[in-house]
Each structure stands twice: as C-alpha cells, then as structure tokens.
Scaffold this motif. Structure first.
Motif, PDB file in Angstrom:
ATOM      1  N   PRO A  82      -8.055 -21.517 -18.179  1.00  0.00           N
ATOM      2  CA  PRO A  82      -8.361 -20.088 -18.058  1.00  0.00           C
ATOM      3  C   PRO A  82      -8.506 -19.664 -16.597  1.00  0.00           C
ATOM      4  CG  PRO A  82      -9.779 -21.136 -19.682  1.00  0.00           C
ATOM      5  CD  PRO A  82      -9.044 -22.235 -18.974  1.00  0.00           C
ATOM      6  N   SER A  83      -8.165 -18.419 -16.314  1.00  0.00           N
ATOM      7  CA  SER A  83      -8.186 -17.932 -14.936  1.00  0.00           C
ATOM      8  C   SER A  83      -9.582 -17.958 -14.313  1.00  0.00           C
ATOM      9  CB  SER A  83      -7.613 -16.515 -14.862  1.00  0.00           C
ATOM     10  OG  SER A  83      -8.360 -15.648 -15.697  1.00  0.00           O
ATOM     11  N   ASP A  84     -10.611 -17.835 -15.119  1.00  0.00           N
ATOM     12  CA  ASP A  84     -11.974 -17.821 -14.583  1.00  0.00           C
ATOM     13  C   ASP A  84     -12.665 -19.187 -14.649  1.00  0.00           C
ATOM     14  OD1 ASP A  84     -12.184 -17.905 -17.352  1.00  0.00           O
ATOM     15  OD2 ASP A  84     -13.814 -16.454 -17.454  1.00  0.00           O
ATOM     16  N   PHE A  85     -11.938 -20.208 -15.027  1.00  0.00           N
ATOM     17  CA  PHE A  85     -12.501 -21.539 -15.246  1.00  0.00           C
ATOM     18  C   PHE A  85     -13.146 -22.112 -13.983  1.00  0.00           C
ATOM     19  CE2 PHE A  85     -12.080 -26.192 -15.817  1.00  0.00           C
ATOM     20  CZ  PHE A  85     -12.726 -26.336 -17.035  1.00  0.00           C
ATOM     21  N   VAL A  86     -12.439 -22.092 -12.883  1.00  0.00           N
ATOM     22  CA  VAL A  86     -12.961 -22.679 -11.632  1.00  0.00           C
ATOM     23  C   VAL A  86     -14.180 -21.901 -11.145  1.00  0.00           C
ATOM     24  CG1 VAL A  86     -12.425 -23.318  -9.246  1.00  0.00           C
ATOM     25  CG2 VAL A  86     -10.681 -23.557 -11.013  1.00  0.00           C
ATOM     26  N   ALA A  87     -14.123 -20.581 -11.245  1.00  0.00           N
ATOM     27  CA  ALA A  87     -15.259 -19.754 -10.815  1.00  0.00           C
ATOM     28  C   ALA A  87     -16.501 -20.050 -11.655  1.00  0.00           C
ATOM     29  CB  ALA A  87     -14.900 -18.276 -10.905  1.00  0.00           C
ATOM     30  N   LYS A  88     -16.320 -20.195 -12.955  1.00  0.00           N
ATOM     31  CA  LYS A  88     -17.460 -20.514 -13.832  1.00  0.00           C
ATOM     32  C   LYS A  88     -18.033 -21.890 -13.504  1.00  0.00           C
ATOM     33  CE  LYS A  88     -16.484 -17.770 -17.952  1.00  0.00           C
ATOM     34  NZ  LYS A  88     -16.171 -17.852 -19.395  1.00  0.00           N
ATOM     35  N   LEU A  89     -17.145 -22.876 -13.339  1.00  0.00           N
ATOM     36  CA  LEU A  89     -17.604 -24.224 -12.988  1.00  0.00           C
ATOM     37  C   LEU A  89     -18.395 -24.214 -11.686  1.00  0.00           C
ATOM     38  CD1 LEU A  89     -14.600 -26.632 -13.679  1.00  0.00           C
ATOM     39  CD2 LEU A  89     -16.865 -26.752 -14.704  1.00  0.00           C
ATOM     40  N   THR A  90     -17.844 -23.523 -10.689  1.00  0.00           N
ATOM     41  CA  THR A  90     -18.473 -23.450  -9.372  1.00  0.00           C
ATOM     42  C   THR A  90     -19.869 -22.850  -9.467  1.00  0.00           C
ATOM     43  OG1 THR A  90     -16.322 -23.256  -8.310  1.00  0.00           O
ATOM     44  CG2 THR A  90     -18.226 -22.533  -7.036  1.00  0.00           C
ATOM     45  N   LYS A  91     -19.972 -21.759 -10.208  1.00  0.00           N
ATOM     46  CA  LYS A  91     -21.261 -21.068 -10.331  1.00  0.00           C
ATOM     47  C   LYS A  91     -22.273 -21.902 -11.122  1.00  0.00           C
ATOM     48  CE  LYS A  91     -23.349 -16.779 -11.835  1.00  0.00           C
ATOM     49  NZ  LYS A  91     -23.157 -15.497 -12.488  1.00  0.00           N
TER      50      LYS A  91
END
Length: 82
Positions: free
Chosen positions: A44-53
């Motif tokens: 998903p496009s927001d996967f890395v951002a969610k993981l990072t947060k």
C-alpha cells in the motif's frame, strides 16, 4: 524469505510483537501483511509512512524499505509493458 520479510520480522522482534499485532496496528489483516511480506500482494502507498510512525524507524531502515518498494514498482511496470 524476502528482504522485506526480514526487515518486518526484525521490527516485530524488537517490539515483542507477532504478525497479527503488527497488522492490526497497520490497519490491515494478518493475511494481507503476510502476503505483502512474501511479495504476493502490492505494498500500500501509505505502508512505509505508517511503519515509520508506529515504530520510529531509523533512516537506514526507511531507506531499505523504500528501495524494496521501488524495485517492486519497477518490476511491475516492466511486466505491464511487455
């Protein structure tokens, strides 16, 4: 085992979590997370951002994940252009 699988397993281990817990935190099913890890589902496009947060990832880990995502996207583009 893919590179992404290794990275996510390390994150889970460091946070004393199982796949189910990580998936729930990311707002996806454990089956979907497993499929992402094993290269069977699109990331998903927001996967890395969610993981990072959620896991306060360091720059090196973020870069590694982004590289994996970029390679996967490049591979998919080349398949569709054939």
């Amino acid at each position: 085992m893919t590179s992404l699988t290794r990275i996510l397993k390390i994150i889970r281990f460091d946070n004393d979590e199982i796949l189910f817990t990580m998936a729930r935190k990311l707002g996806i099913s454990s089956a979907y997370l497993s499929a992402i890890e094993n290269g069977k589902r699109e990331i998903p496009s927001d996967f890395v951002a969610k993981l990072t947060k959620l896991y306060s990832l360091d720059e090196k880990t973020i870069d590694q994940i982004n590289e994996i995502v970029a390679k996967k996207c490049k591979m998919l583009k080349s398949i569709f252009l054939l």
